[in-house]
Scaffold this active site. Structure first.
Site, PDB file in Angstrom:
ATOM      1  N   ARG A  94     -14.054 105.601  24.142  1.00  0.00           N
ATOM      2  CA  ARG A  94     -15.142 105.485  23.175  1.00  0.00           C
ATOM      3  C   ARG A  94     -14.775 104.594  21.994  1.00  0.00           C
ATOM      4  O   ARG A  94     -15.584 103.787  21.530  1.00  0.00           O
ATOM      5  CB  ARG A  94     -15.520 106.875  22.660  1.00  0.00           C
ATOM      6  CG  ARG A  94     -16.742 106.914  21.742  1.00  0.00           C
ATOM      7  CD  ARG A  94     -18.017 106.612  22.483  1.00  0.00           C
ATOM      8  NE  ARG A  94     -18.414 105.215  22.428  1.00  0.00           N
ATOM      9  CZ  ARG A  94     -19.260 104.663  23.293  1.00  0.00           C
ATOM     10  NH1 ARG A  94     -19.784 105.359  24.278  1.00  0.00           N
ATOM     11  NH2 ARG A  94     -19.584 103.399  23.186  1.00  0.00           N
ATOM     12  N   GLU A 194     -22.376  82.483 -10.260  1.00  0.00           N
ATOM     13  CA  GLU A 194     -23.745  82.527  -9.759  1.00  0.00           C
ATOM     14  C   GLU A 194     -24.713  81.950 -10.776  1.00  0.00           C
ATOM     15  O   GLU A 194     -24.626  82.242 -11.970  1.00  0.00           O
ATOM     16  CB  GLU A 194     -24.135  83.967  -9.438  1.00  0.00           C
ATOM     17  CG  GLU A 194     -25.575  84.139  -8.971  1.00  0.00           C
ATOM     18  CD  GLU A 194     -25.937  85.592  -8.757  1.00  0.00           C
ATOM     19  OE1 GLU A 194     -26.868  86.067  -9.444  1.00  0.00           O
ATOM     20  OE2 GLU A 194     -25.294  86.258  -7.923  1.00  0.00           O
ATOM     21  N   ASP A 216     -28.467  81.229  -6.253  1.00  0.00           N
ATOM     22  CA  ASP A 216     -29.013  82.476  -5.715  1.00  0.00           C
ATOM     23  C   ASP A 216     -30.533  82.494  -5.757  1.00  0.00           C
ATOM     24  O   ASP A 216     -31.144  82.334  -6.824  1.00  0.00           O
ATOM     25  CB  ASP A 216     -28.457  83.658  -6.513  1.00  0.00           C
ATOM     26  CG  ASP A 216     -28.787  84.986  -5.858  1.00  0.00           C
ATOM     27  OD1 ASP A 216     -28.569  85.115  -4.640  1.00  0.00           O
ATOM     28  OD2 ASP A 216     -29.254  85.896  -6.560  1.00  0.00           O
TER      29      ASP A 216
END
Length: 277
Positions: A94, A194, A216
């Site tokens: 798994r 930014e 941005d």
């Protein structure tokens, strides 16, 4: 956390005080062989991680690798065989699948987006929007898919985002304080800042001395203007809500980088299965 530590922790989480399903019905000395079967097309990732999983579970297991990370896969392909203690194979099954399915999903999605801008001088970046504890393998999957890694964490690059700028009292204060901090602590880290609009781009350029400017949530028109203003003084990065449908248009605006958080936080795992043979 190293990959070995991650695997150890994940195995402890899954096995607890024992795999009682296997212990209850499979003899301790039983041996078996299993194959990793591909059930969905995409880009394979995580084979080497799966190998490490089975090695940690039982060093006596043999691992026969057929395909490599980065290979293009289709339903019916076999990535590897693992052979040895049946109980050991089931202990690792798994976890190996969980890693490989998620990593292959990330690599596949990344590869699809990279192809959309492959002829342009623009690199596709991931972000820190990763599953806690799984950042190393998720960023590895991005690279396997043909993308590039942004900073790994808070420690290996300075990124002054909107909140940093607001808390610092403005763009010039944030940048100048950062430069002082790096000098005082003798740290050589790249600085990315930014910008939320063209006015902030101009403010950043006026202060100067930054390595990259993140643009941005810019529209295409303003993004092109920003790239022209910045020129070669800093690298440029577009970010914010960029999708498969808009990626090409953003890249054509001339930015050096495009960061896409969805590479790691909005993906579908690839369908893979471990079958006894």
């Amino acid at each position: 956390m190293t990959i070995d530590q991650l695997i150890k922790t994940a195995l402890q989480e899954d096995i607890g005080d024992g795999d009682h399903s296997s212990l209850s019905c499979i003899p301790k000395d039983a041996v078996g062989r299993a194959k990793l079967l591909v059930k969905e097309p995409g880009i394979l990732a995580g084979v080497n991680i799966a190998k490490q999983v089975f090695k940690q579970v039982d060093p006596l297991l043999t691992f026969e690798q057929i395909l490599n990370d980065g290979d293009v896969i289709k339903p019916g392909d076999i990535a590897f065989y693992v052979e040895g203690s049946s109980q050991s194979i089931l202990k690792g099954e798994r976890l190996a699948l969980n890693f490989m399915q998620r990593m292959s999903g990330i690599a596949t999605h990344t590869n699809e987006l990279v192809k959309l801008v492959g002829d342009l001088p623009c690199k596709l970046l991931d972000t820190r929007k990763t599953t806690p504890g799984l950042r190393e393998i998720e960023k590895l999957a991005v690279k396997i898919g043909g993308g590039s890694n942004h900073r790994f964490g808070l420690y290996d690059m300075i990124m002054l985002k909107d909140n940093h700028i607001d808390y610092a009292g403005g763009i010039s204060q944030a940048i100048n304080k950062t430069k002082e901090y790096l000098a005082e602590n003798n740290k050589k880290l790249k600085i990315e800042v930014e910008a939320r609009d063209l006015d902030e781009v101009k403010q950043i350029l006026q202060v100067g001395g930054v390595d990259r400017i993140m643009l941005d949530n810019f529209n295409y028109t303003d993004l092109k203007k920003a790239v022209e203003l910045i020129g070669v003084s800093s690298e440029t990065e577009a970010s914010g809500g960029i999708t498969r449908d808009t990626l090409r248009n953003y890249a054509e605006c001339g930015v050096n980088f495009i960061s896409v958080g969805a590479l790691t936080h909005q993906i579908n795992s690839l369908d893979l299965s471990l079958k006894a043979v």
